[in-house]
Write a protein that holds these residues in place. Structure first.
Motif, PDB file in Angstrom:
ATOM      1  N   ASP A  96      12.609 -28.820 -10.277  1.00 57.97           N
ATOM      2  CA  ASP A  96      12.614 -29.356 -11.638  1.00 57.97           C
ATOM      3  C   ASP A  96      11.899 -28.384 -12.585  1.00 57.97           C
ATOM      4  O   ASP A  96      10.806 -27.900 -12.274  1.00 57.97           O
ATOM      5  N   ASN A  97      12.526 -28.115 -13.712  1.00 62.16           N
ATOM      6  CA  ASN A  97      11.949 -27.131 -14.640  1.00 62.16           C
ATOM      7  C   ASN A  97      10.534 -27.494 -15.078  1.00 62.16           C
ATOM      8  O   ASN A  97       9.715 -26.619 -15.345  1.00 62.16           O
ATOM      9  N   GLY A  98      10.235 -28.784 -15.132  1.00 63.78           N
ATOM     10  CA  GLY A  98       8.922 -29.226 -15.589  1.00 63.78           C
ATOM     11  C   GLY A  98       7.792 -28.836 -14.650  1.00 63.78           C
ATOM     12  O   GLY A  98       6.628 -28.790 -15.070  1.00 63.78           O
ATOM     13  N   VAL A  99       8.102 -28.564 -13.386  1.00 65.16           N
ATOM     14  CA  VAL A  99       7.033 -28.227 -12.431  1.00 65.16           C
ATOM     15  C   VAL A  99       7.192 -26.816 -11.877  1.00 65.16           C
ATOM     16  O   VAL A  99       6.419 -26.400 -11.002  1.00 65.16           O
ATOM     17  N   ALA A 100       8.183 -26.074 -12.359  1.00 68.42           N
ATOM     18  CA  ALA A 100       8.494 -24.773 -11.761  1.00 68.42           C
ATOM     19  C   ALA A 100       7.302 -23.817 -11.802  1.00 68.42           C
ATOM     20  O   ALA A 100       6.998 -23.143 -10.813  1.00 68.42           O
ATOM     21  N   GLN A 101       6.594 -23.781 -12.936  1.00 66.51           N
ATOM     22  CA  GLN A 101       5.451 -22.855 -13.024  1.00 66.51           C
ATOM     23  C   GLN A 101       4.337 -23.268 -12.067  1.00 66.51           C
ATOM     24  O   GLN A 101       3.662 -22.421 -11.467  1.00 66.51           O
ATOM     25  N   ASP A 102       4.139 -24.588 -11.912  1.00 67.76           N
ATOM     26  CA  ASP A 102       3.111 -25.058 -10.971  1.00 67.76           C
ATOM     27  C   ASP A 102       3.478 -24.667  -9.541  1.00 67.76           C
ATOM     28  O   ASP A 102       2.618 -24.255  -8.748  1.00 67.76           O
ATOM     29  N   VAL A 103       4.759 -24.800  -9.196  1.00 66.91           N
ATOM     30  CA  VAL A 103       5.198 -24.440  -7.837  1.00 66.91           C
ATOM     31  C   VAL A 103       5.034 -22.934  -7.630  1.00 66.91           C
ATOM     32  O   VAL A 103       4.580 -22.481  -6.570  1.00 66.91           O
ATOM     33  N   LEU A 104       5.351 -22.174  -8.662  1.00 66.79           N
ATOM     34  CA  LEU A 104       5.174 -20.718  -8.569  1.00 66.79           C
ATOM     35  C   LEU A 104       3.714 -20.368  -8.273  1.00 66.79           C
ATOM     36  O   LEU A 104       3.424 -19.535  -7.396  1.00 66.79           O
ATOM     37  N   GLU A 105       2.820 -21.011  -8.994  1.00 71.90           N
ATOM     38  CA  GLU A 105       1.392 -20.737  -8.755  1.00 71.90           C
ATOM     39  C   GLU A 105       0.983 -21.160  -7.349  1.00 71.90           C
ATOM     40  O   GLU A 105       0.174 -20.487  -6.694  1.00 71.90           O
ATOM     41  N   SER A 106       1.542 -22.253  -6.858  1.00 71.02           N
ATOM     42  CA  SER A 106       1.228 -22.687  -5.484  1.00 71.02           C
ATOM     43  C   SER A 106       1.691 -21.647  -4.474  1.00 71.02           C
ATOM     44  O   SER A 106       0.990 -21.357  -3.491  1.00 71.02           O
ATOM     45  N   LEU A 107       2.856 -21.082  -4.708  1.00 68.58           N
ATOM     46  CA  LEU A 107       3.372 -20.054  -3.790  1.00 68.58           C
ATOM     47  C   LEU A 107       2.455 -18.832  -3.798  1.00 68.58           C
ATOM     48  O   LEU A 107       2.146 -18.259  -2.745  1.00 68.58           O
ATOM     49  N   GLN A 108       2.014 -18.453  -4.987  1.00 68.62           N
ATOM     50  CA  GLN A 108       1.132 -17.282  -5.080  1.00 68.62           C
ATOM     51  C   GLN A 108      -0.222 -17.564  -4.442  1.00 68.62           C
ATOM     52  O   GLN A 108      -0.806 -16.683  -3.812  1.00 68.62           O
ATOM     53  N   THR A 109      -0.675 -18.800  -4.556  1.00 67.52           N
ATOM     54  CA  THR A 109      -1.936 -19.173  -3.899  1.00 67.52           C
ATOM     55  C   THR A 109      -1.807 -19.072  -2.378  1.00 67.52           C
ATOM     56  O   THR A 109      -2.777 -18.764  -1.672  1.00 67.52           O
TER      57      THR A 109
END
Ligand code: SF4
Length: 466
Positions: free
Chosen positions: A328-341
């Motif tokens: 979902d576009n609304g959480v995409a940036q949060d998921v990206l940060e989780s992946l980088q973490t």
């Protein structure tokens, strides 16, 4: 193969006749760091539930180390002696084996090894694609497994079906490849033998004839292959592509149009990483573990993100990474940060997104250097825009494509540097020709980093911007 294999009495006999050291689901091969199992993922599709099962099995029966391959498969490393059968059983239980009813391990082994089918990691998700190739995957795999004669194919024999997606590996050679294109009469598939779409096509067929074409070409290959000729390139080198097409006429080859001047549009390989829109509501997110390695905990976490925020699936990519579709576009940036973490890379400019290395001496007895450790040191000083491949020997396991620069190990911590498009032409022999021309010999990692700063950066063939 045209005689012995063709007239062998059973699939098991054919399978037994094939000599292979390739790892598979059943064929766990010994490596320096323990047993090695390759989990083939036709089309790169991995359900999150299956990813959890692999991670759990890797902890129960192995070291917990996993790696992604340049054929969009996944490997379990460090399998403990005596745990091979239990690992295989756990993976089959998770639905990661071939769909066959036979229980005999020989049949399971052969059926598993026939599933070398690559699709775009965006297949079925990309509105820009000309053909949804996911609909073809299951019939192709079933055809490979249902025809007893095809059990004679090498475990390395590989197919590519390109639907025209905006992200695809166009420079990885395949024995047979098909690529969607538009024609006056609708969608069609261009195709070629022993190469890749970047090389140009030898003909085209109607899109509805893909399965029939592949079937006819496989029969023609088996008809023409001499003992010891296991790949389409061997047969094409001996007989020529035209002879393969003529032989395929005996096996219901569909109508073919000859093609001229077709070129598959280039792709931007930067699209393999980061957040990219699929439609107005959802995106996909691409990431890759450093040097293709991840541990079981990271795979569990990746699968959980796909279940929580995506559609419960992952696509393993031929760039040794993964894509999470339908976020979902609304959480995409949060998921990206989780992946980088989690330590995963999602930026194409990152030095480790431009560095690949084979297993190296920590896991492979053939390696002349610890390529993984050396690659980490090199990445710390890698100049911008440079893409480099470190290989422990001439087999080039980490790079199916033509890497712009290759550091070939000659001794622990010492490498010869090869490049494509470089001006020096010191050496070009059969073993190292795929790496390009030798630029310099016996470099330390520090010296290699310095020299790469002085050379013009070369781009991978199928990219316009990385
Ligand atoms: S390229 Fe050579 S050294 Fe590296 S993993 Fe393959 S066989 Fe081993």
């Amino acid at each position: 193969m045209n005689h012995d294999s063709k007239h062998a009495s059973s699939p098991a006999a054919w399978a037994a006749a094939r000599r292979s050291a390739c790892p598979g689901l059943v064929r766990v091969v010994a490596a320096r760091d323990g047993g090695l199992c390759r989990v083939r993922l036709p089309g790169g599709l991995l359900l999150a539930t299956q990813a959890h099962a692999i991670a759990a099995a890797a902890l129960d029966h192995a070291s917990g180390t996993l790696e992604l391959t340049n054929r969009a498969n996944l490997q379990v490393r460090g399998i403990r002696a005596g745990s091979e059968a239990a690992l295989t059983a756990a993976l089959v239980e998770a639905g990661l084996g071939p769909s066959i009813s036979a229980n005999a391990s020989a049949d399971l082994c052969a059926a598993d090894e026939l599933r070398n089918l690559m699709l775009s990691p965006l297949a079925g998700h990309d509105g820009a694609a000309l053909v949804d190739t996911t609909a073809l995957a299951a019939p192709i795999v079933a055809m490979l497994q249902d025809e007893p004669r095809f059990a004679a194919l090498s475990p390395k024999f590989a197919l590519l079906i390109d639907g025209g997606e905006r992200l695809a590996a166009l420079d990885h050679p395949h024995d047979i490849w098909l690529a969607a294109a538009s024609s006056d009469s609708g969608e069609c598939f261009m195709f070629g033998l022993a190469g890749c779409p970047a090389d140009g096509a030898i003909g085209s067929i109607a899109a509805t004839d893909a399965l029939t074409l592949i079937q006819a070409l496989l029969h023609a290959f088996l008809d023409l292959a001499q003992p010891g000729q296991t790949r389409m390139r061997d047969v094409v080198a001996t007989h020529g592509a035209q002879a393969v097409l003529e032989k395929a006429q005996e096996h219901a080859l569909p109508p073919i149009a000859r093609t001229h001047d077709w070129h598959r549009p280039h792709v931007d390989l930067a699209l393999r990483l980061g957040v990219h829109a699929l439609n107005s509501n959802t995106s996909y997110i691409g990431c890759q573990p450093p040097l293709a390695r991840l541990d079981a905990a990271t795979l569990h976490a990746l699968a959980t993100l796909a279940q929580t925020h995506g559609d419960g699936t992952l696509r393993i990519t031929p760039w040794q990474g993964a894509i999470l579709p339908n976020i979902d576009n609304g959480v995409a940036q949060d998921v990206l940060e989780s992946l980088q973490t989690l330590g995963l890379i999602a930026d194409a400019a990152h030095p480790l997104a431009r560095t690949i290395a084979c297993t190296g001496s920590a896991g492979c007895a053939k390696s002349r250097a610890d390529t993984k450790a050396d690659a980490l040191r090199l990445a710390a000083n890698l100049p911008p825009h440079v893409h480099v491949h470190l290989s422990g020997c001439e087999r080039s396991c980490a790079a199916a494509h033509r890497a712009p620069f290759t550091l070939l190990a000659v001794a622990p911590g010492a490498y010869d540097l090869y490049g494509h498009g470089t001006e020096n032409n010191l050496v070009r022999d059969a073993d190292t020709a795929p790496f390009g021309h030798c630029v310099a010999r016996h470099l330390t990692i520090e010296a290699a980093a310095q020299l790469l700063k002085q050379l013009p950066a070369q781009r991978p063939r199928s990219t316009s911007d990385v």
